[in-house]
Design a protein around this motif. Structure first.
Motif, PDB file in Angstrom:
ATOM      1  N   ALA A 126       0.835  -1.204   0.000  1.00  0.00           N
ATOM      2  CA  ALA A 126       0.000   0.000   0.000  1.00  0.00           C
ATOM      3  C   ALA A 126       0.865   1.248   0.000  1.00  0.00           C
ATOM      4  O   ALA A 126       0.775   2.080   0.889  1.00  0.00           O
ATOM      5  N   LEU A 128       0.744   3.966  -1.635  1.00  0.00           N
ATOM      6  CA  LEU A 128       0.086   5.260  -1.839  1.00  0.00           C
ATOM      7  C   LEU A 128      -0.875   5.593  -0.696  1.00  0.00           C
ATOM      8  O   LEU A 128      -1.745   6.436  -0.837  1.00  0.00           O
ATOM      9  N   GLY A 129      -0.717   4.908   0.413  1.00  0.00           N
ATOM     10  CA  GLY A 129      -1.617   5.108   1.548  1.00  0.00           C
ATOM     11  C   GLY A 129      -1.430   6.454   2.227  1.00  0.00           C
ATOM     12  O   GLY A 129      -2.274   6.883   3.012  1.00  0.00           O
TER      13      GLY A 129
ATOM     14  N   GLY B  84      -6.069   1.683  -2.072  1.00  0.00           N
ATOM     15  CA  GLY B  84      -4.703   2.055  -1.731  1.00  0.00           C
ATOM     16  C   GLY B  84      -4.529   3.538  -1.464  1.00  0.00           C
ATOM     17  O   GLY B  84      -3.492   3.955  -0.942  1.00  0.00           O
ATOM     18  N   VAL B  85      -5.517   4.344  -1.853  1.00  0.00           N
ATOM     19  CA  VAL B  85      -5.387   5.802  -1.739  1.00  0.00           C
ATOM     20  C   VAL B  85      -6.132   6.288  -0.498  1.00  0.00           C
ATOM     21  O   VAL B  85      -7.362   6.401  -0.506  1.00  0.00           O
ATOM     22  N   PHE B  86      -5.384   6.558   0.564  1.00  0.00           N
ATOM     23  CA  PHE B  86      -5.959   7.031   1.826  1.00  0.00           C
ATOM     24  C   PHE B  86      -7.117   6.122   2.265  1.00  0.00           C
ATOM     25  O   PHE B  86      -8.148   6.602   2.737  1.00  0.00           O
ATOM     26  N   ALA B  89      -6.230  -0.381   2.293  1.00  0.00           N
ATOM     27  CA  ALA B  89      -5.092  -1.267   2.020  1.00  0.00           C
ATOM     28  C   ALA B  89      -3.950  -1.016   3.005  1.00  0.00           C
ATOM     29  O   ALA B  89      -3.335  -1.962   3.517  1.00  0.00           O
ATOM     30  N   ALA B  90      -3.674   0.254   3.288  1.00  0.00           N
ATOM     31  CA  ALA B  90      -2.581   0.559   4.215  1.00  0.00           C
ATOM     32  C   ALA B  90      -2.910   0.059   5.623  1.00  0.00           C
ATOM     33  O   ALA B  90      -2.043  -0.513   6.301  1.00  0.00           O
ATOM     34  N   SER B 136      -3.841  14.251   1.679  1.00  0.00           N
ATOM     35  CA  SER B 136      -4.986  14.144   2.585  1.00  0.00           C
ATOM     36  C   SER B 136      -4.906  15.258   3.609  1.00  0.00           C
ATOM     37  O   SER B 136      -3.856  15.474   4.223  1.00  0.00           O
TER      38      SER B 136
END
Lengths: 212, 212
Positions: A126, A128-129, B84-86, B89-90, B136
């Motif tokens: 991940a 791009l988290g 994966g974007v904010f 997944a993270a 973010s």
């Protein structure tokens, strides 16, 4: 009859990642303009026409597609990934701005897609988290100095950096030079992921994981 | 039996923008974890179980989902847009790192999706056609100073800036403060696009176009 032009994102290369919206837009269009490898992904009917063009022909391709739409046809311009990310949506918008007044009457739509960095990120964890940026290493449309400025700014501010258009026959040194810039700021332990044909059937190229 | 966990991106809100890969992953899973509005988008069968949780419960939700997968179940964690974007997944990757050894044996997959900035960009032109970044504005997981540093770096280097998590009841002042930062660098003519529920059926909220 002013026609219709849809800029369609075909996603990262796997048919399972083409959205239903994109598939429907493909089914509805009569003329298809794009770089040949993207057109090759389409399964078209006999009444649908392909007009392939080379890479780096974005503006000429946009003009041709808009002229065809202005004749009253339902035209598609296809991109891999998302058409708004370093792809055809910008070229089409620029062509409309510079083109004849009648092109502004064309019914224009952009169908988004899964862009490459999202597909690569999904396969490797991940990355791009947190905050991230996307930088194209192509210096066809902007000076290289600006690319270096952006690399340094992004690295200094702790962004994860996704590099698009990293290397090609016509641009052989840019990726190496970009890494040199980044090394001045980022530690040698910074992970680097190489994603290639991330969701293509021909996978096996896959991703390499290495250190900067 | 170590089970399976798939983190699924449901796209920006329109069923036509859910990839076939995501739809198949939904059809195959037995237990669904997520923020309620995302779970509400799913049409589940009677044999499929929803476990809704509040926003800002990402780590607890990940732990619950991983524990269920470790029992041998096929578990889905759903996100809007791209996971994966904010998004989830993270949180899942962090939970695995901090969790019991057995969680590393879980078959983990991430299914990418169309993230919000791509959907908004598709509707309003081609703002991401050159270098861009995503920041973010939530200061739950990072200090606000770092957000300001990144805003200034991105504006100074000429990135198009996509702001995620711009405002909420719990974070009422961050968006205004971000605009104040950006005003110090960017001209007053810089276009600002507000995208809300960009591809939701309830559109009408739509986007507003204004100047900074």
């Amino acid at each position: 009859m002013s026609g219709r032009l849809t800029v369609i994102g075909l996603g990262p290369g796997n048919a399972d990642q083409v959205t239903p919206e994109a598939s429907r837009a493909v089914a509805e269009a009569s003329f298809f303009y794009g770089y040949k490898p993207y057109l090759d992904r389409l399964e078209l009917r006999e009444d649908q026409t392909r007009v392939a063009s080379d890479n780096r022909e974005e503006l000429a391709r946009s003009n041709e597609a808009l002229a065809k739409a202005a004749e009253g046809h339902n035209v598609a311009v296809v991109s891999g990934g998302d058409p708004g990310v370093f792809a055809m949506a910008a070229a089409v918008c620029e062509a409309i701005e510079a083109g004849p007044q009648e092109w502004r009457a064309i019914d224009l739509a952009v169908v988004p897609g899964v862009t490459a960095m999202l597909a690569v990120a999904a396969r490797i964890g991940a990355p791009l988290g947190h905050d991230f940026c996307a930088i194209s290493l192509s210096d066809n449309l902007k000076p290289w100095d600006l690319i270096e400025l952006r690399l340094l700014a992004a690295a200094g501010a702790g962004f994860v950096i996704a590099l698009y258009n990293p290397i090609s026959k016509a641009r052989p040194w840019q990726l190496g030079r970009a890494f040199e810039c980044l090394r001045a700021i980022l530690p040698g332990t910074t992970p680097v992921i190489f994603g290639r044909a991330a969701e293509d059937h021909r996978r096996g190229a896959g991703q390499d994981r290495s250190q900067a």
